[in-house]
Design an enzyme around this catalytic site. Structure first.
Site, short mmCIF file in Angstrom:
data_model
loop_
_atom_site.label_atom_id
_atom_site.label_comp_id
_atom_site.label_asym_id
_atom_site.label_seq_id
_atom_site.Cartn_x
_atom_site.Cartn_y
_atom_site.Cartn_z
N GLU B 206 0.80 -1.24 0.00
CA GLU B 206 0.00 0.00 0.00
C GLU B 206 0.82 1.28 0.00
OE1 GLU B 206 -2.91 -0.19 3.14
OE2 GLU B 206 -3.92 -1.90 2.24
N GLU B 391 -5.22 -8.67 0.79
CA GLU B 391 -5.86 -8.35 2.06
C GLU B 391 -7.34 -8.18 1.83
OE1 GLU B 391 -4.41 -5.12 4.48
OE2 GLU B 391 -2.32 -5.63 4.08
#
Lengths: 493, 493, 493, 493
Positions: B206, B391
Site C-alpha cells: 500500500e 488483504e
C-alpha cells in the site's frame, strides 16, 4: 471435561419439524394444526399466520438431518411420536382396566388384548415410518430419545376452538380425566411397537407450559387460550396422573428409562427477596416434579404417584425476574402476590440488551448462562436422579449471539459435571430451524439454517463450535467467549 | 469452484505481529515505534496509546500461528521482513552504482561486494531468526510470501516527529530520493539471503496509503502527519521509482515473481456521475500501477519503470462513495473537485448500518462485497497480470459480521475465477488479531482471537467457515449468507 | 426565587452572528475568516466547510434580534466588538508608553494623543455601526455587555496558516508579547468611544480555550492548530498580562465594571480520586483566574496583575470526567498524568445517552446540570467577586433536550442565589442559532431557530419557557423537568 | 389564517379525568372500573394495573383546569357526563313509548312524566356537580361541548367480565337492543337538565372503536374482549340506532347542535392499490356515518336513521397502512382480504421512527400530519356538515415530538380552512395527562403534565406554542417545524 459417554445432541418435536411438502407428510389431526389457522387468532396476530405444512420436511428428509447430526458430532437425537399420526381416530372403545378413587385414577392396566385392539386402530403406515426414522438414527450412531407428547393432542381429544369459545364440548384435552386413560393406551402401544429401537423415553415435554400458557396467559397464542384457573389446576394435576399411569404401563413392557421433560427457570427478585424467590420457585419449579418423584401433590401424599421418574429432563432458556406486587391478585383458589419485571429474562425487547446489559435474542429472551448452572445445582440437590439438559438454545437468525450463547451454556454444563453433579447429557434446541409454535418461522433456533424453499440445512458457524466442543469434550478452546464482550460471569458463576 | 492450486491464506506484517514479550523481540528502531508514543499524538488521541511491544508475539510464537494456519486449511502466509531489524543502522556507506538523470534515479546496481558489505552491517541474529520463521512455514506446508516494506521505515531513514514539526532533518523517508537507493540495497540483500526459502516477493504494501495518509490526511494518525502536497507527490513518485529499482536488482538474483501490493477501492458517486467516477478512480486506482506496469508516470513516458511487475496484489476493504464539491479546492499543483460522502464506505458510524443498509464493522467500514468483484474485473481488464487478493477482512470483535463478510467476499473471488479472470489467491487480513496501527488493539481483524495476556489464539466461528470453504474449494455450502439477512447482492453482482 | 434585578439574557459573538448577506457586512480581516477556508482544514474535515458570511446577519438585523430578546423577557445581551472591524489595519505605529521588566510588560499608558491617533486609524463607519447596535439595545431595555475579544484576532496580528505550517512570521497572535500592547490600545479606544452606551465590559472570552485548543489539541480545528507547549504557555501568560494591561487603561477612562469570561468545567474522576480532581481542577479552573485576581502566576507573585477583576464571567456546558493515565506524558515543562474518560462530559457520542445515562446533545456533550451548581459554589468560595453565568446552553436542533436542559441549569442558578452565593446573572448561549466555529452551522444553540435563507428567527418552545421563568423569577413552574424523565438530581445536587 | 370565531380547545372524558382522590369523586359503577382490576386482565398485562381513582382529580380541580385552558387561549372544552354517575341504578322501569319493526327500534318518545320519573332515579348531587363544572367553564369563557357516552357504560347495563367469560348475562351493553331505549332516556334527561349551560352535544365518542376493540381485537384490553363477529355487528348497528333515537328525543328539547364523534383514519396501501384503499376506507370510515347521515345502513335504506347529524366530530391520530392478504379470512358474514402492515401508523415500535422515517410516539403511533388534511378533504366532500377535529394529539412524556406534531396538525387544519372546507374547530387531546384506558398513566397526552401526587398541572413547551398559534390565528410563526427536522410534507401535502 465432559466424560466420554456424555450425550451430546439436539431435540426436535414432530409438529415442529415433520411436515414440509404438504402432501404425504401432512397431519391435519392435531389441535395445533387447527389453532394456527383459526381466524380469531390470525386477526389478533396471536399466531404468525405461517403454515406448518411448509416447514422443515423431516418426515421425508430425516436421513439428511440425521447425517447432519452425526457429521457434527452428535450421539443422540430427541423427537416425539405424534399421537395423532398413530391414532388419527379415538381409542376410547378399547377396553382397559381402570381403578379409581372418588377423585382420581390410581391405576390403568393394559393387557395384550388391548394392545392388539389398539394395533387395529393404529395407522400402520405411520408406525412403519417412525420405525424407519428410528432405525436410521441408530444406523447413524445416534441414540434414540423418544418423547410421547410435545404440546400437540389429537383433535378427537382436544377441540381448542370450542374450549376457547366456551362452547359445550367433551374434547377438553388435559382438562378431562379421561385423557389420562387414553394416554396410557398410547404410551403402552408405543413401547409395545418401538421398544427394540428406543434408548430412552419421556412422557411429556413441558407439561407445566401447557397449563400455564393454555389457561392463564390467555393472550399468548397457546391453545386453548382461555383464562380459567380451574382448568389450569385440572390440567396440571391430570398431566401428573397421566404421567404416572403411563409410567406404570410402560414399565410393565420395558426396562428402559422413562423420564419427563420440564420447563424450568431461575426465579430472581430485583431486591434479593429470598423469601419471594423461594416461594415462587417452589411452585414453578418443584410442585409438578415433587408429585411424580416424592408423591407429594399440593400438600397431599399420593403413593400412586411417587417414584415414577427414572431421569429428569430440563429445558432451560433464561431466568425470570420477579417482584412483589403492590396488590395481591385473587383467582379462586390462588392468591398471586408477585409479578414479572420487564426488561429481564423472557420479557425483553428483541435484539438489544437486557436491563442488566446482557444480549437479548430475536425472541426477546435474555442470555443468562449462569442460571443454567444454578438450576442444575438446585435440581441435583433436590432429586436423586440423572439429569439431562433436554433443551437450550437461542433464536438468532444471524448467528450473532449463538456462538457466545452456546459456549457459555455448555460451559455451565461442563462445570456442573466437574462439580460432580449427576448430569448426563446436553441436547440443544435445535438442530435445524423449525416451526416455533405461535411465532411460526420467525424464530430461528437451528444450529443449521433451514432453507424452507429448497429444504436444505446449512450449518451456522455455531455448529462448528458445537462439533469442536464435542470433539475436545470441553469448552476450553472457546472460553474467550465467556469473558468478552458481554459478561464476565465465570468469576461470578 | 476454486482451482486446486488456488492459494488460500492470510497476511500479516512485522510491526503488527512480531513483538509481544517486550524483551528479545523488541524492535525500537522504526518510525512507527516512535510515532505511537509521541505525546502530541497521544494527547490528541490520534493514536491509541497502546504499545506494540505487548502484542501478538509472533517473533517467538510463529510455530503456533503457522500450525493454526495449516490446521485451518491455509497454504500460504504473507508477512514482511522488517528493514529495521535487518539493518538497525544506516547502509548509506555501502557504495553502489547509481545512474540518474537530472531528475531521477534510473538505475541502481548492486554487486557481490556490496552485498558482502551489507552483510557485515546486517544483524545476523535477525537474519537467522527470519530464516527459521520461513523454514517453519515451509515445514507446515505454507508457501512463503515475503513483502519488503509494510509501512514502517528504519528510524535512521525517517524521523516522523521532526518532519511533523517541520524541523530541519535529512531523515525524510520516501520524500527523499536517497531512500530509493537504500531500499534497493535492502531488497537485493533480502533476495541474496532468503531466496531459497521464499516463493514470491512484493516490494511494498500500500504505497499509496503511505503518501495519502502521511501527507494529506494529516489528522489521521499516520506518520508524519503533515499536510504537504509537494511531499505527497515526492513520496508517490519515489516509491514508484524505488519499486522499479528494487525490482531490477532483485531480478538479477532470483527468478521468483516480484510484485507489489496496492490499496484499491471502488469509487462510486451518489448520482451515477460516470465522469467523476472515472476521473477519480483513474488517479486513485491506476496512476501508481500504470507507472510500474506501462511506464506512464503522470503523462510522462518512463521506460526505466515499465514492465516491473510480475503480479499484482490487491487489498480491498470497501468502496468509497464520492460527490462533486460545491467548490474546488486548490492545493498548488492539484485542484480537487470532489469529496467523500459520509455514511458509506470507510465513512460510517461503527457498528450500525450504512446509509445503504449494509452492515458496518467496528472500524466504521461498510460491507460491500460486490465491490471486490467489480475491482477484480476492472484490474484484470487493465493489467495482464496474475492477481492475488492480498488483504480483505473485517474488524469485528464479536464475529457477528465476519461469517457473512467472509463468505460474501470469497464468493466474489470464486465468481471472478469462474468468469475466467486471472485471480490466483485469497489472503485474508488476518489470521489473528494484531496491532492495527493508529487504532492499536481496538480493532480485531483475526480469524482467530488473540488473547494478549496469555498469547493464545482462539479460532472464531468464521475460521471454521474458512476451513470448510477451502476444503470444498467453494463457498456453495454457505451461500445462504449471501441472501440473508443483509443483502441480496448475488442477483445484482 | 431570583432577585428582581437579576440579569437574564443571552450571549453572542461578532464573528458568529454578524455576517449574513456577504456584502456590506463582510469582515474578511480575521484569522478565523481565513482559517475556515484553508484547504488543509477542509480536506481533513477539521472545519465544516460552511462559510460564515452566509450566517445570522445580525449586522443588519440587530433590531429584530433585540426585539426578540426583549419580547422574551431578556434584560441584557452580550456581544463583542470585532477588533478587526475597528482596526482593519495595524495600530503598531501609534506610540504609547510601555514599561517592562526583563521578562514582561508591567504597564501600558495610553494618553489622549494616542487615542486621537487611533481614532484616525479606526474605521469610523464600523464605530458608528456598533454605536447604533448598542443604542438600539438600550432602547429595547437591554443592558449592554461588551466583550473585547471573542476568539478572533485581526489578520495583521495573527496569521494562523503560517503559524500552523511553522513558516517564519511575526503575526503570532497571543504568542507574541507585542499583542499585549496593541490590545491595550484597542481596549482604551473602545472605552473612549463607547462608554456612554455600555453597562459592563469583559476583556476576553475563554482565553484558556484559545491556548488549549490552539496549541495542544492540534486536531480540533482551532487556529493555529499546532502542537507547541511553549506557545501554549506563552499565549496563556500573554493573555493574562494583556487582560491586566487592558484593565488598567480601561479603568483610567471608566468606572464601569471590567471582568473576564472563563471556560470552566467540573473535573470528576471515575473512582472518586480526590487528589487527582483537586490537582487537575486547580490548573484548569484556577491558574488563570488566580493570576488576575490574587496576582499569583504559576507560583510567582505579580503585583502588576493582582486585583484586576471586577466580576467573573463563567461559561459552563458540562463536566469533564478524568482518570489517571497508566503512563505519564512529558511535554517539556509539563508532565501530564491524567486523561479524559470517553462516554462522559464533552466526550460522548452525539444524540444518545452518556455512560451515566444522561442525555447527550447534538454536539456529543452530556447534560450535567448539577455541575453548574457545584461550579458556582466553588468559584464563589475562592473569589470574592460578583459572578455571571455568561454562557450555558445546548446544541439541539429539534429542541428535544433543551426544555429540560434550560430548566435544570436555571434551577441550579436559582438555587445558588438562594444559598446566598453572589451570582448576578444568567446569559444563555445563545439567542439564535449561529456559526459554531469549526462546526459551522451544524450545531444549533439558539433559543430561536435561525432560518439562514430567509434570515428569520423562530422561537423554539424553550424560549417560551425562558420567558415564563423570567416572568415568575423562578423555575418552580417547570420543576417537573428535574425529576423526569432523565435524572433525579434535585435530591442529590 | 383561522377565522376569528374558530374554536380552539381540548377534549377530555369523565372516566379518564374525574377521579383522583379516591373519595367523594369515586365512581365504581362503570364497566371500565371493573375491567381494569379484573385479575385475568392484570395477569395477562392487557391492562396496566394502574387505578383510575388516583388520577387527574378533575371532579374537584375543574376550576384549575378550566383556568389553565383559558390562560392558554382556549375557547372550548369537551367532556362527557358519566351515565353511571347520573343513573347509578337501572332506568328500565321508567316507561317510555317505543315503536319497533320486527328487527329494530324506529322511535322512542320521552314525555315530561318520564323525565320526572328519571329525575327521581337520578343522583341529584352528581347532577348539581356537573352543573357547577359547566357553569365554571362558561365563567372562564369556554364553550361547553357535552358528550354523552365516552366508552364507559353503567355496570347495570354492561357486565364485561361475564360477557368475556361467555357466562349467561343480560347486561350485554350495546350488544343488546334495550340499551338503545335506556340511552334515549339518558340523552333526554341530560338535555332537560343541562341545556341552559351547554353549547353543543355529541351522543357518542368513537362508537366504531367500541365495536372493533371490544369484539374483534380481543387481546387489545378493551372490554369485553371477546371475539364475536355477531356481537361486533350488533353493537355497530345498535349504536347507530341509539344515536338516531337519542338525536330525535334531544331535538324535541333543544335547538342546539347534536353531533357524533368518529374515530377516523386514512387507509393507505403499500403499493398504491387504489381499489383496496377504497374498499377498506369505505367500510372503516363511512359505513357508520352514512347510516346516520344518509340513512344507508349496510345496503339497506333506513329513513328513521337519515339526517340525524348536525355536525361531525373527527378524532384523528395517524394513518393505517394496509396490504392484501395472501389468504382471505372468513368470519361468518364477513371475508377479510387485507391486513395491517407493521412499521406504519398505529403499528410502530414506540419511540423510534416508522418505516417511512417519521417520528413515532411513546404509544408507537406514527406522526402523519398530511393524513389529517386528506381526511378533512374527504369528509368535507362526502358530508355537507360542519366538521370539528375533536381529538388529535400525541403520547410524548418528554414533549420531544409534540411541538412538531402540534404545529404540523394545526397547519393541516389551517390549510383546510383556507381551502374553504367547512372546518369549525380544533380540540386537542388533551389538556392534561390522564388515564389512557388499557395503558393507564403510561401514556401522556397532555399539553400540560399532570403530577399525579400533587394534582398539579404544568404546561409543557407545546402549550405555549398552542397559545401562540391561537393568538396569531395562524401556525405561520412555527412553520419551520414543518420542514425540519423530520419531514418536508408542506410541498407534498
Amino acid at each position: 471435561m465432559f466424560p466420554k459417554d456424555f450425550l451430546f445432541g439436539a431435540s426436535m418435536s414432530g409438529f415442529q419439524v415433520e411436515m414440509g411438502y404438504a402432501k404425504g407428510d401432512l397431519d391435519p389431526n392435531t389441535d395445533w394444526f387447527v389453532w394456527v389457522r383459526e381466524p380469531e387468532n390470525l386477526i389478533n396476530s396471536v399466531v404468525s399466520g405461517h403454515l406448518p405444512e411448509y416447514g422443515v420436511g423431516y418426515w421425508y428428509n430425516f436421513p439428511t438431518i440425521h447425517k447432519l447430526a452425526s457429521d457434527f458430532g452428535m450421539n443422540v437425537l430427541r423427537t416425539n411420536i405424534e399421537w395423532s399420526r398413530i391414532f388419527p381416530r379415538p381409542t376410547y372403545d378399547v377396553d382397559v382396566k381402570v381403578e379409581q378413587t372418588e377423585s382420581d385414577i390410581t391405576s390403568v392396566q393394559i393387557d395384550e388384548r388391548a394392545l392388539r385392539e389398539l394395533d387395529e386402530l393404529a395407522d400402520k403406515e405411520a408406525v412403519e415410518h417412525y420405525r424407519e426414522i428410528f432405525s436410521d438414527m441408530r444406523k447413524k450412531g445416534l441414540k434414540v430419545f423418544v418423547n410421547l407428547v410435545h404440546f400437540t393432542l389429537p383433535i378427537w381429544l382436544h377441540d381448542p376452538v370450542a374450549v376457547h369459545k366456551r362452547q359445550e364440548t367433551d374434547k377438553l384435552g388435559w382438562a378431562s380425566k379421561r385423557s389420562i386413560v387414553e394416554f396410557a393406551k398410547f404410551a403402552a402401544y408405543v413401547v409395545w411397537k418401538f421398544d427394540d429401537l428406543v434408548d430412552m423415553y419421556s412422557t411429556f415435554n413441558e407439561p407445566n407450559i401447557v397449563s400455564q400458557m393454555g389457561y392463564v396467559m390467555s393472550v399468548s397464542g397457546f391453545p386453548p387460550a382461555v383464562f380459567d384457573t380451574e382448568k389450569f389446576f385440572a390440567t396440571f394435576v391430570n398431566q401428573i396422573v397421566a404421567h404416572a399411569r403411563a409410567y406404570d404401563v410402560m414399565k410393565t413392557l420395558t426396562n428402559k428409562p422413562v423420564g419427563l421433560i420440564y420447563a424450568a427457570s431461575i426465579y430472581e427478585s430485583t431486591n434479593s427477596d429470598a423469601e419471594l424467590e423461594e416461594s415462587v420457585g417452589q411452585f414453578m419449579n418443584f410442585a409438578f416434579l415433587d408429585a411424580i418423584n416424592s408423591g407429594v401433590l399440593l400438600f397431599q401424599t399420593r403413593e400412586d404417584l411417587a417414584g415414577r421418574l427414572d431421569f429428569l429432563g430440563l429445558n432451560y432458556y433464561t431466568r425470570t425476574v420477579i417482584q412483589r406486587s403492590a396488590q395481591e391478585l385473587s383467582f379462586g383458589l390462588v392468591n398471586m402476590n408477585w409479578s414479572i419485571v420487564p426488561g429481564y429474562g423472557y420479557s425483553c425487547q428483541p435484539g438489544g440488551f437486557s436491563r442488566d446489559g446482557r444480549p437479548v435474542s430475536d425472541f426477546g429472551w435474555e442470555t443468562y448462562p449462569e442460571g443454567l448452572l444454578k438450576l442444575l445445582r438446585m435440581m441435583n440437590e433436590r432429586y436423586a436422579l440423572p439429569i439431562y439438559v433436554t433443551e437450550n438454545g437461542v433464536a438468532d437468525a444471524r448467528d450473532w449471539l449463538r456462538p457466545y450463547h452456546l459456549v457459555a451454556h455448555m460451559y455451565a454444563v461442563e462445570r456442573a459435571v466437574e462439580e460432580g453433579l449427576n448430569v448426563k447429557g446436553y441436547l440443544h434446541w435445535s438442530i435445524v430451524d423449525n416451526y416455533e409454535w405461535a411465532k411460526g418461522y420467525h424464530m430461528r433456533f437451528g444450529l443449521a439454517e433451514t432453507n424452507y424453499q429448497t429444504k436444505s440445512y446449512n450449518p451456522r458457524p455455531s455448529m462448528y463450535i458445537f462439533r469442536e466442543i464435542v470433539k475436545e469434550l470441553s469448552t476450553e478452546k472457546f472460553r474467550s467467549y465467556l469473558s468478552s464482550p458481554y459478561q464476565i460471569w465465570r468469576q461470578k458463576g
